[in-house]
Design a protein around this motif. Structure first.
Motif, PDB file in Angstrom:
ATOM      1  N   GLU A 191       0.797  -1.447  -0.279  1.00 47.03           N
ATOM      2  CA  GLU A 191      -0.011   0.093   0.269  1.00 47.03           C
ATOM      3  C   GLU A 191       0.516   1.240  -0.019  1.00 47.03           C
ATOM      4  O   GLU A 191       0.516   2.266  -0.770  1.00 47.03           O
ATOM      5  CB  GLU A 191      -1.236  -0.415   1.298  1.00 47.03           C
ATOM      6  CG  GLU A 191      -1.530  -0.956   1.069  1.00 47.03           C
ATOM      7  CD  GLU A 191      -2.013  -1.544   2.335  1.00 47.03           C
ATOM      8  OE1 GLU A 191      -3.467  -2.519   2.468  1.00 47.03           O
ATOM      9  OE2 GLU A 191      -1.904  -0.842   4.255  1.00 47.03           O
TER      10      GLU A 191
ATOM     11  N   ARG B  85       1.562   3.958  -3.140  1.00 52.07           N
ATOM     12  CA  ARG B  85       1.224   5.883  -2.724  1.00 52.07           C
ATOM     13  C   ARG B  85       2.725   6.460  -3.337  1.00 52.07           C
ATOM     14  O   ARG B  85       2.507   7.933  -4.107  1.00 52.07           O
ATOM     15  CB  ARG B  85       1.229   6.761  -1.594  1.00 52.07           C
ATOM     16  CG  ARG B  85      -0.442   5.331  -0.965  1.00 52.07           C
ATOM     17  CD  ARG B  85      -0.565   5.989   0.660  1.00 52.07           C
ATOM     18  NE  ARG B  85       0.468   6.018   1.431  1.00 52.07           N
ATOM     19  CZ  ARG B  85       0.655   4.903   2.367  1.00 52.07           C
ATOM     20  NH1 ARG B  85      -0.667   4.189   2.748  1.00 52.07           N
ATOM     21  NH2 ARG B  85       1.494   4.750   3.196  1.00 52.07           N
TER      22      ARG B  85
ATOM     23  N   LYS C  77      -2.465  10.564  -3.098  1.00 45.02           N
ATOM     24  CA  LYS C  77      -1.955   9.574  -2.926  1.00 45.02           C
ATOM     25  C   LYS C  77      -2.987   8.731  -1.798  1.00 45.02           C
ATOM     26  O   LYS C  77      -3.393   7.627  -1.436  1.00 45.02           O
ATOM     27  CB  LYS C  77      -0.445   9.999  -1.480  1.00 45.02           C
ATOM     28  CG  LYS C  77       0.877  10.094  -2.263  1.00 45.02           C
ATOM     29  CD  LYS C  77       2.069  10.614  -1.531  1.00 45.02           C
ATOM     30  CE  LYS C  77       2.088   9.871  -0.490  1.00 45.02           C
ATOM     31  NZ  LYS C  77       3.300  10.405   0.516  1.00 45.02           N
ATOM     32  N   THR C  78      -3.524   9.499  -1.355  1.00 47.76           N
ATOM     33  CA  THR C  78      -4.679   8.717  -0.352  1.00 47.76           C
ATOM     34  C   THR C  78      -5.941   8.498  -0.813  1.00 47.76           C
ATOM     35  O   THR C  78      -6.407   7.143  -0.781  1.00 47.76           O
ATOM     36  CB  THR C  78      -5.775  10.074   0.760  1.00 47.76           C
ATOM     37  OG1 THR C  78      -4.719  11.203   1.223  1.00 47.76           O
ATOM     38  CG2 THR C  78      -6.353   9.792   1.300  1.00 47.76           C
TER      39      THR C  78
ATOM     40  N   SER D 237      -4.508   5.052  -1.838  1.00 46.86           N
ATOM     41  CA  SER D 237      -3.973   4.294  -0.574  1.00 46.86           C
ATOM     42  C   SER D 237      -5.548   3.547  -0.601  1.00 46.86           C
ATOM     43  O   SER D 237      -5.661   1.771  -0.439  1.00 46.86           O
ATOM     44  CB  SER D 237      -3.926   5.523   0.374  1.00 46.86           C
ATOM     45  OG  SER D 237      -3.420   4.517   1.430  1.00 46.86           O
ATOM     46  N   GLU D 238      -6.957   4.738  -0.282  1.00 47.01           N
ATOM     47  CA  GLU D 238      -7.802   3.740  -0.289  1.00 47.01           C
ATOM     48  C   GLU D 238      -7.942   2.872  -1.240  1.00 47.01           C
ATOM     49  O   GLU D 238      -9.106   1.143  -1.341  1.00 47.01           O
ATOM     50  CB  GLU D 238      -9.038   4.712  -0.360  1.00 47.01           C
ATOM     51  CG  GLU D 238      -8.668   5.718   0.971  1.00 47.01           C
ATOM     52  CD  GLU D 238      -9.293   5.407   1.894  1.00 47.01           C
ATOM     53  OE1 GLU D 238      -9.869   4.368   2.056  1.00 47.01           O
ATOM     54  OE2 GLU D 238      -8.884   6.482   2.509  1.00 47.01           O
TER      55      GLU D 238
ATOM     56  N   THR E 109      -5.753  -0.347  -1.146  1.00 45.44           N
ATOM     57  CA  THR E 109      -6.757  -1.047   0.351  1.00 45.44           C
ATOM     58  C   THR E 109      -7.244  -2.035   0.006  1.00 45.44           C
ATOM     59  O   THR E 109      -8.004  -2.878  -0.056  1.00 45.44           O
ATOM     60  CB  THR E 109      -6.704   0.133   1.014  1.00 45.44           C
ATOM     61  OG1 THR E 109      -5.132   0.274   1.622  1.00 45.44           O
ATOM     62  CG2 THR E 109      -7.423  -0.866   2.788  1.00 45.44           C
TER      63      THR E 109
ATOM     64  N   VAL F  38      -7.970  -5.844   0.479  1.00 45.44           N
ATOM     65  CA  VAL F  38      -9.115  -6.262   1.441  1.00 45.44           C
ATOM     66  C   VAL F  38     -10.107  -7.124   1.112  1.00 45.44           C
ATOM     67  O   VAL F  38     -10.298  -8.203   1.888  1.00 45.44           O
ATOM     68  CB  VAL F  38      -9.294  -5.038   2.616  1.00 45.44           C
ATOM     69  CG1 VAL F  38     -10.504  -5.589   3.641  1.00 45.44           C
ATOM     70  CG2 VAL F  38      -7.786  -4.548   2.943  1.00 45.44           C
TER      71      VAL F  38
ATOM     72  N   MET G 202     -15.867   3.705   4.150  1.00 43.52           N
ATOM     73  CA  MET G 202     -15.748   5.865   3.852  1.00 43.52           C
ATOM     74  C   MET G 202     -14.611   5.562   2.732  1.00 43.52           C
ATOM     75  O   MET G 202     -14.357   6.790   1.881  1.00 43.52           O
ATOM     76  CB  MET G 202     -15.090   6.427   4.970  1.00 43.52           C
ATOM     77  CG  MET G 202     -16.106   6.419   5.976  1.00 43.52           C
ATOM     78  SD  MET G 202     -17.788   7.156   5.069  1.00 43.52           S
ATOM     79  CE  MET G 202     -17.172   9.396   4.922  1.00 43.52           C
ATOM     80  N   GLY G 203     -14.085   4.451   2.370  1.00 44.86           N
ATOM     81  CA  GLY G 203     -13.279   4.400   1.470  1.00 44.86           C
ATOM     82  C   GLY G 203     -13.605   4.967  -0.134  1.00 44.86           C
ATOM     83  O   GLY G 203     -12.957   5.913  -0.818  1.00 44.86           O
TER      84      GLY G 203
ATOM     85  N   VAL H 115     -13.950   8.789   0.415  1.00 38.28           N
ATOM     86  CA  VAL H 115     -12.313   9.872   0.676  1.00 38.28           C
ATOM     87  C   VAL H 115     -12.243   9.744  -1.004  1.00 38.28           C
ATOM     88  O   VAL H 115     -11.810  11.033  -1.203  1.00 38.28           O
ATOM     89  CB  VAL H 115     -11.707   9.034   1.529  1.00 38.28           C
ATOM     90  CG1 VAL H 115     -10.648   9.430   1.415  1.00 38.28           C
ATOM     91  CG2 VAL H 115     -11.829   9.087   2.580  1.00 38.28           C
TER      92      VAL H 115
ATOM     93  N   PHE I 206       0.831  10.983   7.062  1.00 38.31           N
ATOM     94  CA  PHE I 206      -0.334  10.217   5.901  1.00 38.31           C
ATOM     95  C   PHE I 206      -1.812   9.427   6.823  1.00 38.31           C
ATOM     96  O   PHE I 206      -0.348   8.709   8.108  1.00 38.31           O
ATOM     97  CB  PHE I 206       0.411   8.879   4.986  1.00 38.31           C
ATOM     98  CG  PHE I 206      -0.298   8.454   4.243  1.00 38.31           C
ATOM     99  CD1 PHE I 206      -1.044   8.955   2.957  1.00 38.31           C
ATOM    100  CD2 PHE I 206      -1.105   7.336   4.590  1.00 38.31           C
ATOM    101  CE1 PHE I 206      -2.052   9.322   1.856  1.00 38.31           C
ATOM    102  CE2 PHE I 206      -1.586   6.953   3.615  1.00 38.31           C
ATOM    103  CZ  PHE I 206      -2.362   7.535   2.058  1.00 38.31           C
TER     104      PHE I 206
ATOM    105  N   ASP J 152      -5.281   7.707   5.816  1.00 37.82           N
ATOM    106  CA  ASP J 152      -6.415   7.568   5.050  1.00 37.82           C
ATOM    107  C   ASP J 152      -7.552   6.667   6.064  1.00 37.82           C
ATOM    108  O   ASP J 152      -7.408   6.573   7.478  1.00 37.82           O
ATOM    109  CB  ASP J 152      -6.231   6.642   3.639  1.00 37.82           C
ATOM    110  CG  ASP J 152      -5.880   4.773   3.970  1.00 37.82           C
ATOM    111  OD1 ASP J 152      -5.655   3.971   5.086  1.00 37.82           O
ATOM    112  OD2 ASP J 152      -5.231   4.946   3.008  1.00 37.82           O
ATOM    113  N   SER J 153      -8.438   6.333   5.119  1.00 41.85           N
ATOM    114  CA  SER J 153      -9.656   5.740   6.394  1.00 41.85           C
ATOM    115  C   SER J 153      -9.323   4.202   7.447  1.00 41.85           C
ATOM    116  O   SER J 153     -10.427   4.242   8.263  1.00 41.85           O
ATOM    117  CB  SER J 153     -10.757   5.577   5.362  1.00 41.85           C
ATOM    118  OG  SER J 153     -11.047   4.569   4.337  1.00 41.85           O
TER     119      SER J 153
ATOM    120  N   MET K 176     -14.691  14.421   7.462  1.00 40.74           N
ATOM    121  CA  MET K 176     -15.624  13.348   6.384  1.00 40.74           C
ATOM    122  C   MET K 176     -16.085  12.071   6.466  1.00 40.74           C
ATOM    123  O   MET K 176     -17.462  12.138   6.624  1.00 40.74           O
ATOM    124  CB  MET K 176     -14.319  13.177   5.267  1.00 40.74           C
ATOM    125  CG  MET K 176     -14.691  12.843   3.706  1.00 40.74           C
ATOM    126  SD  MET K 176     -13.056  12.089   2.972  1.00 40.74           S
ATOM    127  CE  MET K 176     -13.035  13.755   2.429  1.00 40.74           C
TER     128      MET K 176
END
Lengths: 153, 101
Positions: free
Chosen positions: A18, A22, A43-44, A47-48, A51, A55, A111-112, A115, B52, B54-55, B90
């Protein structure tokens, strides 16, 4: 979208990749000279999506995640996060805030996608149950006035 | 990585580095062991050392909130930068977790 630069990267669906995903995407974006905020947004979101592939796509089991990224001359940046895992039955439902299929010790917020949508300009999800999922993330990176990327030879 | 100190009845946990899915999975048990071992009334996450999040980080905090609530305690977050604040806001986290300066 016509790209002036593209990259493709395959890696094992492992949590330790992960951070690698990024870093790889942010390194690829550097010629666009993004702001710290633009870089962090991408990047965020990446990453979501990565993941989710690890997962949910592969349910923590073996598999390969593919990143395909590119950008156009005017700074439109796009990255596809692709898995060949179990796929999503109902994409609209999966994209609802707080929706998650995870159970057990994994603490997923659902929330992926929310986001991703708030940090990118566009999020497009294609999926077929049993075949996998492609999440396309796009964002316009604002180029400085003196900064025009060369056309591809 | 995780550093902590106990101040009266509060457990203050300072997280550093990048809090993603992998990091959240690797520190969750350690955090729960700390909560069980120090028995705090209040758990405070100091996020000033995070580069950093994330969720998955939100999931980690919500999971600890549930644990603290069962024990009759509370959770707060402190010192998060604008980026991390945006992810927390959020996710609706501030409806259940107090935000300190």
């Amino acid at each position: 979208m016509t790209f002036v630069n593209e990259m493709r990267l395959d890696f094992d669906a492992l949590p330790e990749n992960e951070a690698f995903a990024r870093l790889a995407v942010s390194g690829f974006m550097l010629p666009l000279d993004p702001t710290m905020e633009e870089l962090a947004d991408v990047k965020t979101a990446v990453s979501e999506a990565v993941t989710n592939a690890i997962v949910h796509g592969y349910s923590g089991g073996p598999g390969t995640v593919r990143l395909c990224a590119g950008y156009s001359r005017n700074g439109d940046f796009q990255v596809d996060v692709i898995d060949h895992g179990r796929g999503i039955e109902d994409i609209r439902q999966a994209m609802q805030p707080f929706f998650t299929t995870a159970s057990g010790p994994e603490e997923r917020t659902g929330m992926g996608f929310t986001v991703m949508e708030s940090f990118m300009d566009d999020v497009d999800v294609r999926s077929k149950p049993g075949q996998g999922t492609t999440v396309r993330l796009t964002k316009r990176i604002r180029l400085r006035e003196d900064q025009m990327l060369p056309r591809r030879a | 990585m995780l550093l902590y100190e106990k101040k009266r009845d509060a457990l203050i946990v300072r997280l550093t580095g990048e809090l993603d899915h992998r990091a959240a999975e690797s520190i969750r048990d350690e955090l729960d062991g700390l909560i069980a071992g120090t028995n705090p009334r209040r758990l405070v996450f100091d996020l000033s050392g995070l580069q950093f999040m994330d969720s998955s980080g939100v999931g980690l905090i919500i999971g600890r909130y549930k644990r603290m609530k069962r024990r009759g305690g509370s959770v707060a977050v402190s010192k998060c930068d604008a980026r991390i604040d945006k992810v927390l806001r959020m996710s609706g986290l501030y409806q259940i977790v107090e935000r300190l300066a």
